[in-house]
Motif scaffolding. Structure first.
Motif, PDB file in Angstrom:
ATOM      1  N   THR A 114      18.760  -3.631   4.266  1.00 55.82           N
ATOM      2  CA  THR A 114      18.830  -2.406   5.050  1.00 55.82           C
ATOM      3  C   THR A 114      17.495  -2.177   5.751  1.00 55.82           C
ATOM      4  OG1 THR A 114      19.413  -0.046   4.959  1.00 55.82           O
ATOM      5  CG2 THR A 114      18.110  -0.933   3.123  1.00 55.82           C
ATOM      6  N   GLY A 115      17.302  -0.992   6.304  1.00 61.43           N
ATOM      7  CA  GLY A 115      16.054  -0.628   6.967  1.00 61.43           C
ATOM      8  C   GLY A 115      15.825   0.864   6.829  1.00 61.43           C
ATOM      9  N   ALA A 116      14.597   1.293   6.964  1.00 64.46           N
ATOM     10  CA  ALA A 116      14.254   2.697   6.759  1.00 64.46           C
ATOM     11  C   ALA A 116      14.990   3.621   7.717  1.00 64.46           C
ATOM     12  CB  ALA A 116      12.748   2.886   6.894  1.00 64.46           C
TER      13      ALA A 116
ATOM     14  N   ASP B 207      24.527  -6.897 -11.190  1.00 64.40           N
ATOM     15  CA  ASP B 207      23.115  -6.986 -10.824  1.00 64.40           C
ATOM     16  C   ASP B 207      22.970  -7.037  -9.313  1.00 64.40           C
ATOM     17  OD1 ASP B 207      20.416  -7.040 -11.180  1.00 64.40           O
ATOM     18  OD2 ASP B 207      20.301  -9.139 -11.765  1.00 64.40           O
ATOM     19  N   TYR B 208      22.035  -6.263  -8.810  1.00 64.40           N
ATOM     20  CA  TYR B 208      21.800  -6.229  -7.367  1.00 64.40           C
ATOM     21  C   TYR B 208      20.354  -5.842  -7.098  1.00 64.40           C
ATOM     22  CZ  TYR B 208      22.511  -1.195  -8.046  1.00 64.40           C
ATOM     23  OH  TYR B 208      22.430   0.102  -8.492  1.00 64.40           O
ATOM     24  N   VAL B 209      19.914  -6.140  -5.891  1.00 63.58           N
ATOM     25  CA  VAL B 209      18.582  -5.767  -5.448  1.00 63.58           C
ATOM     26  C   VAL B 209      18.692  -5.341  -3.991  1.00 63.58           C
ATOM     27  CG1 VAL B 209      17.946  -8.118  -4.739  1.00 63.58           C
ATOM     28  CG2 VAL B 209      16.151  -6.486  -5.370  1.00 63.58           C
ATOM     29  N   ILE B 210      17.860  -4.379  -3.583  1.00 62.30           N
ATOM     30  CA  ILE B 210      17.919  -3.837  -2.227  1.00 62.30           C
ATOM     31  C   ILE B 210      16.614  -4.149  -1.515  1.00 62.30           C
ATOM     32  CG2 ILE B 210      18.273  -1.766  -0.829  1.00 62.30           C
ATOM     33  CD1 ILE B 210      19.573  -0.501  -3.345  1.00 62.30           C
ATOM     34  N   TYR B 211      16.717  -4.793  -0.353  1.00 60.20           N
ATOM     35  CA  TYR B 211      15.541  -5.130   0.449  1.00 60.20           C
ATOM     36  C   TYR B 211      15.581  -4.376   1.776  1.00 60.20           C
ATOM     37  CZ  TYR B 211      14.560  -8.914  -2.830  1.00 60.20           C
ATOM     38  OH  TYR B 211      14.273  -9.626  -3.968  1.00 60.20           O
ATOM     39  N   SER B 212      14.412  -3.899   2.179  1.00 58.60           N
ATOM     40  CA  SER B 212      14.296  -3.088   3.385  1.00 58.60           C
ATOM     41  C   SER B 212      12.957  -3.396   4.050  1.00 58.60           C
ATOM     42  CB  SER B 212      14.402  -1.603   2.999  1.00 58.60           C
ATOM     43  OG  SER B 212      14.288  -0.762   4.120  1.00 58.60           O
ATOM     44  N   ASP B 213      12.557  -2.532   4.988  1.00 55.87           N
ATOM     45  CA  ASP B 213      11.247  -2.667   5.612  1.00 55.87           C
ATOM     46  C   ASP B 213      10.279  -1.595   5.108  1.00 55.87           C
ATOM     47  OD1 ASP B 213      12.428  -0.505   6.936  1.00 55.87           O
ATOM     48  OD2 ASP B 213      12.977  -1.752   8.649  1.00 55.87           O
ATOM     49  N   MET B 214      10.683  -0.899   4.052  1.00 58.27           N
ATOM     50  CA  MET B 214       9.800   0.087   3.433  1.00 58.27           C
ATOM     51  C   MET B 214      10.162   0.231   1.962  1.00 58.27           C
ATOM     52  SD  MET B 214       9.010   4.080   4.440  1.00 58.27           S
ATOM     53  CE  MET B 214      10.504   4.797   3.752  1.00 58.27           C
TER      54      MET B 214
ATOM     55  N   LYS C 215       4.303  -1.028  10.703  1.00 57.12           N
ATOM     56  CA  LYS C 215       2.958  -0.561  10.389  1.00 57.12           C
ATOM     57  C   LYS C 215       2.930   0.957  10.209  1.00 57.12           C
ATOM     58  CE  LYS C 215       1.038  -2.891  13.864  1.00 57.12           C
ATOM     59  NZ  LYS C 215       0.002  -3.456  14.758  1.00 57.12           N
ATOM     60  N   GLN C 216       3.736   1.666  11.003  1.00 57.99           N
ATOM     61  CA  GLN C 216       3.825   3.120  10.842  1.00 57.99           C
ATOM     62  C   GLN C 216       4.435   3.473   9.488  1.00 57.99           C
ATOM     63  OE1 GLN C 216       5.915   4.927  14.127  1.00 57.99           O
ATOM     64  NE2 GLN C 216       4.666   3.902  15.661  1.00 57.99           N
ATOM     65  N   LEU C 217       5.448   2.719   9.091  1.00 59.58           N
ATOM     66  CA  LEU C 217       6.094   2.984   7.810  1.00 59.58           C
ATOM     67  C   LEU C 217       5.124   2.753   6.653  1.00 59.58           C
ATOM     68  CD1 LEU C 217       9.578   1.290   8.426  1.00 59.58           C
ATOM     69  CD2 LEU C 217       9.133   3.749   8.230  1.00 59.58           C
TER      70      LEU C 217
ATOM     71  N   ARG D 170       0.851  -1.180   0.000  1.00 57.89           N
ATOM     72  CA  ARG D 170       0.000   0.000   0.000  1.00 57.89           C
ATOM     73  C   ARG D 170       0.885   1.227   0.000  1.00 57.89           C
ATOM     74  NH1 ARG D 170      -3.448  -0.581   5.201  1.00 57.89           N
ATOM     75  NH2 ARG D 170      -1.438  -1.343   5.929  1.00 57.89           N
ATOM     76  N   ALA D 171       0.665   2.112  -0.918  1.00 52.31           N
ATOM     77  CA  ALA D 171       1.491   3.315  -0.967  1.00 52.31           C
ATOM     78  C   ALA D 171       1.275   4.131   0.294  1.00 52.31           C
ATOM     79  CB  ALA D 171       1.124   4.155  -2.195  1.00 52.31           C
ATOM     80  N   PRO D 172       2.341   4.661   0.878  1.00 52.07           N
ATOM     81  CA  PRO D 172       2.212   5.465   2.093  1.00 52.07           C
ATOM     82  C   PRO D 172       1.328   6.687   1.846  1.00 52.07           C
ATOM     83  CG  PRO D 172       4.497   4.888   1.676  1.00 52.07           C
ATOM     84  CD  PRO D 172       3.730   4.505   0.478  1.00 52.07           C
ATOM     85  N   ARG D 173       0.453   6.993   2.795  1.00 51.12           N
ATOM     86  CA  ARG D 173      -0.401   8.169   2.682  1.00 51.12           C
ATOM     87  C   ARG D 173       0.379   9.415   3.038  1.00 51.12           C
ATOM     88  NH1 ARG D 173      -4.135   4.939   5.645  1.00 51.12           N
ATOM     89  NH2 ARG D 173      -3.767   6.236   7.459  1.00 51.12           N
ATOM     90  N   LYS D 174       0.050  10.504   2.415  1.00 54.08           N
ATOM     91  CA  LYS D 174       0.711  11.755   2.748  1.00 54.08           C
ATOM     92  C   LYS D 174       0.285  12.204   4.135  1.00 54.08           C
ATOM     93  CE  LYS D 174       1.124  13.430  -1.989  1.00 54.08           C
ATOM     94  NZ  LYS D 174       0.814  14.521  -2.930  1.00 54.08           N
ATOM     95  N   PRO D 175       1.197  12.757   4.908  1.00 52.24           N
ATOM     96  CA  PRO D 175       0.838  13.216   6.244  1.00 52.24           C
ATOM     97  C   PRO D 175      -0.116  14.407   6.179  1.00 52.24           C
ATOM     98  CG  PRO D 175       3.045  13.928   5.665  1.00 52.24           C
ATOM     99  CD  PRO D 175       2.607  12.988   4.598  1.00 52.24           C
ATOM    100  N   ALA D 176      -0.901  14.514   7.187  1.00 55.90           N
ATOM    101  CA  ALA D 176      -1.846  15.617   7.254  1.00 55.90           C
ATOM    102  C   ALA D 176      -1.095  16.940   7.302  1.00 55.90           C
ATOM    103  CB  ALA D 176      -2.733  15.463   8.500  1.00 55.90           C
ATOM    104  N   ARG D 177      -1.701  18.016   6.707  1.00 51.68           N
ATOM    105  CA  ARG D 177      -1.044  19.307   6.634  1.00 51.68           C
ATOM    106  C   ARG D 177      -0.615  19.865   7.992  1.00 51.68           C
ATOM    107  NH1 ARG D 177      -1.267  22.139   1.908  1.00 51.68           N
ATOM    108  NH2 ARG D 177      -2.423  21.141   0.206  1.00 51.68           N
ATOM    109  N   PRO D 178      -1.424  19.762   9.049  1.00 49.27           N
ATOM    110  CA  PRO D 178      -1.020  20.334  10.339  1.00 49.27           C
ATOM    111  C   PRO D 178       0.252  19.708  10.895  1.00 49.27           C
ATOM    112  CG  PRO D 178      -3.362  19.880  10.293  1.00 49.27           C
ATOM    113  CD  PRO D 178      -2.781  19.232   9.079  1.00 49.27           C
ATOM    114  N   ARG D 179       0.634  18.533  10.430  1.00 49.68           N
ATOM    115  CA  ARG D 179       1.802  17.854  11.007  1.00 49.68           C
ATOM    116  C   ARG D 179       3.080  18.231  10.278  1.00 49.68           C
ATOM    117  NH1 ARG D 179       0.754  11.705  10.921  1.00 49.68           N
ATOM    118  NH2 ARG D 179       2.720  11.748  12.058  1.00 49.68           N
TER     119      ARG D 179
END
Length: 492
Positions: free
Chosen positions: A80-82, A102-109, A140-142, A16-25
């Motif tokens: 790696t990780g975020a 050839d290479y590939v990068i795996y992370s948590d985001m 889950k936050q990411l 799921r593509a990350p949602r944009k943060p709300a403007r006040p934040r």
């Protein structure tokens, strides 16, 4: 020729593509981001291997890369990780990965960094685990907020020697088995899979040559030995390599017994150990590839070490771990220049790195430098802990070692095997281990580029030194062993 951007892997259906943060934040997020970026400056710009002759290893146009036919059959998998990716990945793109086919990068985001696609390797994790385990809160936050979900404290520490409460590190153990499976999906016909971390430096020329000495049709698991309880496994930070049959065996086993391995992973803390156990269960034993694979960086490595009957000196280095950005760049420039000057000399060896890159830094006395001397401590506290009989057996030089740098040096010289020492007011350390260590910068100095300030000056600055005659003797003795004609370059 080179694949720089990895975008061919199918996006997981559960992504799921990350949602944009709300403007006040946004203002709050900007402030937090600024604080985080200034906080990691010390990692980015600390200069543990400063060049006393910056032009010595200047990089000319074009990179010297391995040409062996085998390279096209190798997939490098960078894990790696975020919480660290923005800091640690860019130097890979600027150095080693210029030579990797050839290479590939795996992370948590899932994201794109400097034009390079980074894949979420946890996207197919069991949803019950996501709901039940607190260690997946960061994940889950990411997925919900992207980088806006990162907090100040998540950026720091990794592993038992760092901050074990770092949420990013807690997630890491869940990546190992899935990344082997995903790597196989990405390149099902690759002969070799090379797994490294974001702070792992690869001597790629040597990696390619080393793998060519093994039959990739057989199930091979090459790693630097490490134990947790009675489980032998290849240390993840040092890098490890799987042949296609080995990767396929463990991937099939994991897919058939996911619930079992989820339970096992949940109860353990190290993902590289979990993978090692799974490989053992399918009959793939680890091949001990030390000293080619190293768990330390150039600054922390003990050049005088001997493990399992092997001294690194004559062997060809393949990886170093815990490498800072400046160490990456320094070793890359050195490696490139060495290959240009020695196109037919054979593989780069540990002794080449030590003699040309490390030894020039080993001064009889060096201020604002910590050479990581670990051995005998001479201080008021250490003396108080000794019995009266043990204190009486100290030499006059040892009894006064805590009083000054000169007396600390004298104590080291009085011990036949001592090769280096360090001194801070009231405390002397002597050691028979040979390490480079790193600079300790005073407040207000600038390191590297721009106006980035170094870490605060220690309350008790450290000065260090080496016994030059003993370093020379050590080098001479080891060189004789390399040149005898009996020394091995490769562990096969």
């Amino acid at each position: 020729m080179f694949r720089r951007v990895q975008q061919d892997e199918s996006r997981p259906k559960s992504y799921r593509a990350p949602r944009k943060p709300a403007r006040p934040r946004r203002l709050c997020i900007a402030i937090i981001t600024s604080v985080v970026m200034w906080s990691v400056v010390w990692y980015l710009f600390r200069s543990p291997v400063p060049s006393r002759d910056p032009g010595r290893f200047a990089q000319s146009a074009g990179s010297v890369c391995p040409a062996p036919e085998l390279q096209k059959d190798i997939l490098v998998v960078l894990r790696t990780g975020a919480t660290e990716a923005l800091v640690k990945l860019p130097v890979h793109f600027q150095t080693i990965l210029q030579c990797v086919d050839d290479y590939v990068i795996y992370s948590d985001m899932e994201e794109v960094i400097d034009g390079h696609h980074v894949f979420d390797v946890l996207s197919q994790v069991n949803h019950t685990l996501l709901d039940d385990l607190p260690e997946f809160e960061l994940y889950k936050q990411l997925r919900t907020d992207g980088r806006a979900g990162l907090e100040y404290q998540t950026i720091f520490g990794s592993g038992p020697s760092g901050a074990v409460d770092n949420p990013g590190w807690k997630l890491d153990k869940w990546k190992f088995l899935p990344m082997v499976d995903r790597a196989l999906q990405y390149r099902p016909h690759a002969k070799w899979f090379v797994f490294v971390e974001a702070d792992t430096y690869m001597v790629w020329q040597n990696m390619v040559e080393y793998l060519s000495k093994f039959d990739a049709r057989q199930p091979y698991y090459l790693g630097k030995h490490m134990y947790i309880s009675d489980t032998l496994f290849g240390h993840g930070g040092s890098g490890f390599m799987l042949s296609n049959p080995a990767a396929r065996k463990v991937s099939d086993h994991w897919n058939e017994h996911r619930e079992q391995w989820d339970k096992f992973t949940r109860e353990e803390w190290a993902g590289d150990m979990v993978l090692g156990k799974a490989l053992k269960d399918v009959g793939v034993d680890m091949f001990w590839a030390f000293p080619h694979l190293q768990g330390d960086s150039l600054t922390a490595m003990d050049w005088n070490v001997s493990k399992i009957g092997r001294e690194p000196w004559c062997f060809a280095p393949i990886t170093f771990h815990h490498m800072a950005v400046t160490e990456f760049n320094t070793l890359w420039r050195f490696e490139q220049e060495w290959h240009r000057l020695n196109p037919t000399r054979g593989p780069l060896r540990f002794r080449d790195i030590f003699k040309d890159l490390v030894r020039p830094q080993l001064q009889p006395k060096s201020g604002d430098w910590d050479n990581l001397s670990a051995g005998t401590e001479y201080s008021e506290g250490a003396l108080e802990r000794l019995s009266e009989q043990d204190r009486s057996q100290l030499s006059p030089a040892e009894q006064e070692a805590r009083l000054s740098l000169e007396k600390c040096q004298a104590a080291c010289e009085s011990k036949p095997k001592c090769i280096q020492f360090s001194y801070a007011t009231g405390k002397c350390m002597t050691s028979d281990q040979l390490r480079l260590g790193h600079a300790v910068y005073p407040v207000g100095s600038t390191v590297g580029r721009g106006e980035a300030k170094a870490a605060p000056e220690p309350r008790n600055p450290i000065k260090s030194g080496w016994i030059a005659s003993r370093v020379s003797s050590y080098v001479q003795q080891l060189d004789m062993s390399c040149d005898s004609g009996k020394a091995k370059i490769w562990v096969v």
